[in-house]
Design an enzyme around this catalytic site. Structure first.
Site, PDB file in Angstrom:
ATOM      1  N   SER A 138     -60.658  61.287  42.860  1.00  0.00           N
ATOM      2  CA  SER A 138     -60.177  62.326  41.948  1.00  0.00           C
ATOM      3  C   SER A 138     -58.811  61.918  41.422  1.00  0.00           C
ATOM      4  O   SER A 138     -58.109  61.105  42.039  1.00  0.00           O
ATOM      5  CB  SER A 138     -60.060  63.660  42.700  1.00  0.00           C
ATOM      6  OG  SER A 138     -59.270  64.595  41.992  1.00  0.00           O
ATOM      7  N   TYR A 151     -57.405  68.962  49.587  1.00  0.00           N
ATOM      8  CA  TYR A 151     -58.297  68.207  48.704  1.00  0.00           C
ATOM      9  C   TYR A 151     -57.650  66.895  48.283  1.00  0.00           C
ATOM     10  O   TYR A 151     -58.287  65.831  48.326  1.00  0.00           O
ATOM     11  CB  TYR A 151     -58.639  69.063  47.486  1.00  0.00           C
ATOM     12  CG  TYR A 151     -59.602  68.412  46.527  1.00  0.00           C
ATOM     13  CD1 TYR A 151     -60.964  68.366  46.804  1.00  0.00           C
ATOM     14  CD2 TYR A 151     -59.160  67.854  45.329  1.00  0.00           C
ATOM     15  CE1 TYR A 151     -61.860  67.778  45.924  1.00  0.00           C
ATOM     16  CE2 TYR A 151     -60.043  67.263  44.448  1.00  0.00           C
ATOM     17  CZ  TYR A 151     -61.383  67.227  44.740  1.00  0.00           C
ATOM     18  OH  TYR A 151     -62.262  66.641  43.870  1.00  0.00           O
TER      19      TYR A 151
END
Length: 254
Positions: A138, A151
């Protein structure tokens, strides 16, 4: 170009979103697709869509956080050529608002889940003397994002794992790369807006879309196209690389 004829691919979390788009595209390009998915119904729907187009696919109910289940699934699959570590969960929170339970849950799936699949897959690839691994990371592995502590931590770990695997298995002809998307319009985004911004979904969707300099979110099929390239023979000179696909988010946001 970009043919996956006579290839077998294992894709985790292919019941929806990016994983499903990758599974559909890989099957379209000739791959036999094997799906590891926690949600039986979602995985079965992906399989139905593939087989309806004369493709080959099979689903395995599997929680990637459980190593024994992962090893058993890979043993059932047998020899294969491509692994896409896509399964993962999101979490909203900062360091002082993320509970231990939530932190452990994110790590167990987003980090340990990737490790478990690598642990199960690499011996088979070494035996064959070849293989392709694609890990989904990501932009959060590159830049600070608000309220994404756990995350971001997990995705940073996956990026580091990618580099380690690429280095360790050069002599085994195993290529390992990762993809770092920005916001992608998936069912998760719609659910997030519905649960957190009821009545303001359209307004927040536009705001999130415009956070990418290109002015919109990515689409799952666009991420799938990059995964297809990295899985194909056309990318045979590429390993240990991280590919931003982010509408300019990391480099153009200043």
């Amino acid at each position: 170009m970009f043919s996956l004829q006579n290839k077998r691919a294992v894709i985790t979390g292919a019941g929806s979103g990016i994983g499903k788009a990758i599974a559909l595209l890989f099957a379209q390009q000739g791959a036999e697709v094997h799906i590891l998915e926690l949600r039986d119904e979602a995985a079965d729907e992906t399989v139905r869509e593939i087989t309806a187009q004369a493709g080959k696919a099979k689903a395995y109910a599997c929680n990637v956080a459980h190593q024994i289940a992962v090893v058993d699934a890979f043993a059932s699959i047998g020899a294969f050529d491509i692994l896409v570590n896509n399964a993962g969960i999101a979490h909203i929170g900062r360091a002082d608002t993320t509970t231990e339970a939530d932190f452990d849950r994110v790590m167990s799936i987003n980090v340990k889940g990737v490790y478990n699949c690598l642990f199960a897959a690499i011996p088979q690839m070494k035996k064959q003397g070849r293989g392709v691994i694609i890990n989904m990371t990501s932009i959060s592995a590159h830049v600070g994002l608000n309220d994404r502590f756990a995350y971001s931590t997990a995705k940073g770990a996956v990026k580091a794992m990618t580099l380690s695997v690429a280095k360790d298995y050069l002599q085994d002809h195993i290529r390992c790369n990762c993809i770092s998307p920005a916001r992608v319009h998936t069912p998760f985004v719609d659910g997030f807006l519905e649960n957190n911004y009821a009545g303001k979904e359209a307004e927040m969707f536009e705001k999130l879309s415009k956070s990418q300099p290109i002015g919109r979110m990515g689409m799952p099929v666009e991420i799938a196209a990059l995964a297809l390239y990295l899985a194909s023979e056309e990318a045979s000179f590429i390993t240990g690389s991280d590919y931003l696909i982010d509408g300019g988010f990391v480099t153009l946001n200043g």
